[in-house]
Design a protein around this motif. Structure first.
Motif, mmCIF file in Angstrom:
data_model
loop_
_atom_site.group_PDB
_atom_site.id
_atom_site.type_symbol
_atom_site.label_atom_id
_atom_site.label_comp_id
_atom_site.label_asym_id
_atom_site.label_seq_id
_atom_site.Cartn_x
_atom_site.Cartn_y
_atom_site.Cartn_z
ATOM 1 N N LEU A 159 36.254 -15.027 -70.067
ATOM 2 C CA LEU A 159 35.580 -13.802 -69.641
ATOM 3 C C LEU A 159 34.112 -13.890 -70.039
ATOM 4 O O LEU A 159 33.781 -14.058 -71.219
ATOM 5 C CB LEU A 159 36.244 -12.588 -70.288
ATOM 6 C CG LEU A 159 35.613 -11.220 -69.999
ATOM 7 C CD1 LEU A 159 35.582 -10.929 -68.504
ATOM 8 C CD2 LEU A 159 36.378 -10.123 -70.739
ATOM 9 N N LEU A 160 33.232 -13.807 -69.044
ATOM 10 C CA LEU A 160 31.778 -13.842 -69.260
ATOM 11 C C LEU A 160 31.235 -12.446 -68.994
ATOM 12 O O LEU A 160 31.216 -11.989 -67.848
ATOM 13 C CB LEU A 160 31.128 -14.874 -68.341
ATOM 14 C CG LEU A 160 29.601 -15.000 -68.422
ATOM 15 C CD1 LEU A 160 29.137 -15.311 -69.833
ATOM 16 C CD2 LEU A 160 29.107 -16.052 -67.444
ATOM 17 N N LEU A 161 30.799 -11.770 -70.045
ATOM 18 C CA LEU A 161 30.473 -10.341 -69.980
ATOM 19 C C LEU A 161 28.993 -10.094 -70.239
ATOM 20 O O LEU A 161 28.437 -10.538 -71.237
ATOM 21 C CB LEU A 161 31.329 -9.593 -71.005
ATOM 22 C CG LEU A 161 31.167 -8.081 -71.094
ATOM 23 C CD1 LEU A 161 31.551 -7.413 -69.781
ATOM 24 C CD2 LEU A 161 32.003 -7.537 -72.243
ATOM 25 N N ASP A 162 28.368 -9.383 -69.324
ATOM 26 C CA ASP A 162 26.991 -8.919 -69.480
ATOM 27 C C ASP A 162 26.966 -7.836 -70.566
ATOM 28 O O ASP A 162 27.663 -6.826 -70.457
ATOM 29 C CB ASP A 162 26.509 -8.362 -68.134
ATOM 30 C CG ASP A 162 25.035 -7.949 -68.141
ATOM 31 O OD1 ASP A 162 24.462 -7.781 -69.228
ATOM 32 O OD2 ASP A 162 24.481 -7.778 -67.036
ATOM 33 N N CYS A 163 26.176 -8.046 -71.619
ATOM 34 C CA CYS A 163 26.061 -7.007 -72.660
ATOM 35 C C CYS A 163 24.595 -6.642 -72.877
ATOM 36 O O CYS A 163 24.168 -6.368 -74.004
ATOM 37 C CB CYS A 163 26.724 -7.448 -73.961
ATOM 38 S SG CYS A 163 25.922 -8.832 -74.786
ATOM 39 N N SER A 164 23.817 -6.658 -71.782
ATOM 40 C CA SER A 164 22.424 -6.226 -71.853
ATOM 41 C C SER A 164 22.363 -4.706 -72.039
ATOM 42 O O SER A 164 23.379 -4.004 -71.973
ATOM 43 C CB SER A 164 21.678 -6.637 -70.587
ATOM 44 O OG SER A 164 22.296 -6.072 -69.442
ATOM 45 N N SER A 165 21.158 -4.191 -72.241
ATOM 46 C CA SER A 165 20.994 -2.764 -72.559
ATOM 47 C C SER A 165 21.566 -1.847 -71.488
ATOM 48 O O SER A 165 22.072 -0.754 -71.791
ATOM 49 C CB SER A 165 19.507 -2.458 -72.759
ATOM 50 O OG SER A 165 18.985 -3.162 -73.860
ATOM 51 N N SER A 166 21.523 -2.282 -70.230
ATOM 52 C CA SER A 166 22.013 -1.428 -69.139
ATOM 53 C C SER A 166 23.524 -1.229 -69.178
ATOM 54 O O SER A 166 24.041 -0.356 -68.483
ATOM 55 C CB SER A 166 21.610 -2.036 -67.792
ATOM 56 O OG SER A 166 22.142 -3.341 -67.644
ATOM 57 N N MET A 167 24.242 -2.007 -69.988
ATOM 58 C CA MET A 167 25.696 -1.868 -70.097
ATOM 59 C C MET A 167 26.104 -0.846 -71.165
ATOM 60 O O MET A 167 27.305 -0.616 -71.375
ATOM 61 C CB MET A 167 26.325 -3.223 -70.413
ATOM 62 C CG MET A 167 26.363 -4.188 -69.257
ATOM 63 S SD MET A 167 27.585 -3.736 -67.980
ATOM 64 C CE MET A 167 29.130 -4.008 -68.861
ATOM 65 N N ARG A 168 25.136 -0.237 -71.832
ATOM 66 C CA ARG A 168 25.464 0.705 -72.901
ATOM 67 C C ARG A 168 26.304 1.880 -72.381
ATOM 68 O O ARG A 168 26.190 2.277 -71.232
ATOM 69 C CB ARG A 168 24.186 1.247 -73.540
ATOM 70 C CG ARG A 168 23.506 0.267 -74.474
ATOM 71 C CD ARG A 168 22.207 0.833 -74.991
ATOM 72 N NE ARG A 168 21.552 -0.084 -75.914
ATOM 73 C CZ ARG A 168 20.262 -0.075 -76.194
ATOM 74 N NH1 ARG A 168 19.464 0.805 -75.616
ATOM 75 N NH2 ARG A 168 19.751 -0.953 -77.048
ATOM 76 N N GLY A 169 27.107 2.425 -73.271
ATOM 77 C CA GLY A 169 27.878 3.610 -72.919
ATOM 78 C C GLY A 169 29.196 3.271 -72.254
ATOM 79 O O GLY A 169 29.904 2.341 -72.658
ATOM 80 N N ASP A 170 29.524 4.039 -71.217
ATOM 81 C CA ASP A 170 30.840 3.937 -70.597
ATOM 82 C C ASP A 170 31.078 2.570 -69.948
ATOM 83 O O ASP A 170 32.214 2.086 -69.917
ATOM 84 C CB ASP A 170 31.012 5.044 -69.553
ATOM 85 C CG ASP A 170 32.465 5.202 -69.114
ATOM 86 O OD1 ASP A 170 33.359 5.116 -69.985
ATOM 87 O OD2 ASP A 170 32.711 5.381 -67.912
ATOM 88 N N ARG A 171 30.023 1.945 -69.439
ATOM 89 C CA ARG A 171 30.211 0.637 -68.794
ATOM 90 C C ARG A 171 30.767 -0.390 -69.779
ATOM 91 O O ARG A 171 31.734 -1.092 -69.484
ATOM 92 C CB ARG A 171 28.887 0.148 -68.200
ATOM 93 C CG ARG A 171 28.439 0.915 -66.977
ATOM 94 C CD ARG A 171 27.163 0.345 -66.394
ATOM 95 N NE ARG A 171 26.826 0.995 -65.125
ATOM 96 C CZ ARG A 171 25.804 0.666 -64.352
ATOM 97 N NH1 ARG A 171 25.015 -0.346 -64.712
ATOM 98 N NH2 ARG A 171 25.578 1.307 -63.223
ATOM 99 N N LEU A 172 30.148 -0.484 -70.963
ATOM 100 C CA LEU A 172 30.617 -1.452 -71.941
ATOM 101 C C LEU A 172 31.982 -1.046 -72.492
ATOM 102 O O LEU A 172 32.851 -1.902 -72.717
ATOM 103 C CB LEU A 172 29.612 -1.589 -73.079
ATOM 104 C CG LEU A 172 29.948 -2.671 -74.112
ATOM 105 C CD1 LEU A 172 30.046 -4.039 -73.449
ATOM 106 C CD2 LEU A 172 28.913 -2.694 -75.232
#
Length: 315
Positions: free
Chosen positions: A49-62
């Motif tokens: 699993l390759l997961l984007d954890c940049s700032s835009s993923m904060r909150g419900d997305r992450l």
């Protein structure tokens, strides 16, 4: 479930006129599962699993992405492998590729993931390649699941290069774009290989159901090591080749040793027919019956060692 497979070829014209100039002919190729066997075949899975954890993923997305990762772990056994890699403006191996023998510990590592920074997808793909290269053989299904919600910066070509190296190892990539700010062209290009696909996720609430569907498909493989071989007649050219279903995408053609063309397709996920379209450039023709294209489809059924092949001629 194991099945036999039929190859159906349908030309765009029943008869090609005799002309003194080139003309286009299209051929629709359908791969259809035939008789279904009663027993279910569940192959071991090797999932990264390759997961984007940049700032835009904060909150419900992450939050939803981590819940989806945990849902994958809940469906794996000790015969399966799992790895988790995250990326922002750096890459980080959260869970090295390993047998799922301590699922509770893996779930704890997933919980530690936080969102920050920018987006450089190539950093994550480099680590995926390193992790997946650690094994030379695996008697199961190998898959990278990529989830991103943003644009990667300045490394698009490197992303495609790394994706092709992964795919040429027989590892499929499922590229998932979340929201409306991800790079659709990049993910489509990454998925433009026979054993890969891309999909759009409208909102965070759809992440978990889509991951569950991905696992359902991976656990119901119809065939492995699939490849279509196209041998055009003298003067006939295969100009383009497309996958039509289950997803629409152009597919690259690789030259074979006998001057034919090969399209590697990887695994067949799910039981829906696989449909392709070949665009042929036909030279000037004399009257009579002529062979335009020889098509062969080779594959291996799950749990079987021997490869099978079906063939068709297009006249």
């Amino acid at each position: 479930m194991e099945r036999d497979i039929r190859l159906i070829c349908t030309p765009s014209r029943d008869e090609v006129p005799s002309l003194q100039e080139e003309q286009l002919v299209y051929c629709l190729l359908e791969l259809v599962p035939a008789a279904e066997r009663e027993e279910e075949v569940r192959l071991p899975l090797d999932i990264c699993l390759l997961l984007d954890c940049s700032s835009s993923m904060r909150g419900d997305r992450l939050f939803q992405a981590k819940e989806a990762a945990r849902s994958i772990i809940n469906q794996l056994s000790s015969s399966d492998y799992f790895g988790l890699i995250v990326f922002n403006d750096r890459g980080n191996v959260i869970v090295p590729r390993q047998p799922v023998q301590a699922p509770a510990a893996v779930r704890e590592h997933i919980a530690e993931v936080q969102a920050s920074g920018g987006t450089e997808m190539a950093r994550g793909l480099e680590l995926v390649l390193q992790q997946m290269q650690r094994v030379s053989t695996f008697a199961g299904v190998r898959r990278v699941i990529l989830l991103t919600d943003g644009q990667t910066y300045g490394d698009e070509n490197r992303c495609v290069e790394l994706a092709r190296q992964i795919q040429q190892m027989g590892i499929g990539i499922t590229a998932l774009g979340l929201g409306d700010e991800w790079n659709e062209d990049l993910l489509a290009t990454i998925a433009a290989y026979g054993n890969s696909r891309s999909e759009y996720i409208a909102g965070a609430e759809s992440i978990i159901p889509l991951f569950r569907e991905e696992m359902r498909l991976l656990q119901g493989i119809v065939a492995q090591e699939m490849a279509l071989s196209l041998q055009p007649a003298t003067g006939v050219k295969v100009r383009n080749f497309y996958r039509i279903a289950p997803e629409i995408a152009p597919l690259p053609l690789q030259e074979n040793w006998d001057k034919g063309l090969v399209v590697p397709l990887g695994e067949w996920m799910g039981a829906n027919p696989q449909v392709f379209l070949a665009e042929l450039v036909v030279p000037s023709l004399s009257p009579g019956k002529l062979r335009l294209l020889h098509i062969s489809f080779s594959f291996r059924l799950p749990r079987e060692r021997a490869r099978q092949e079906v063939r068709q001629e297009l006249h």
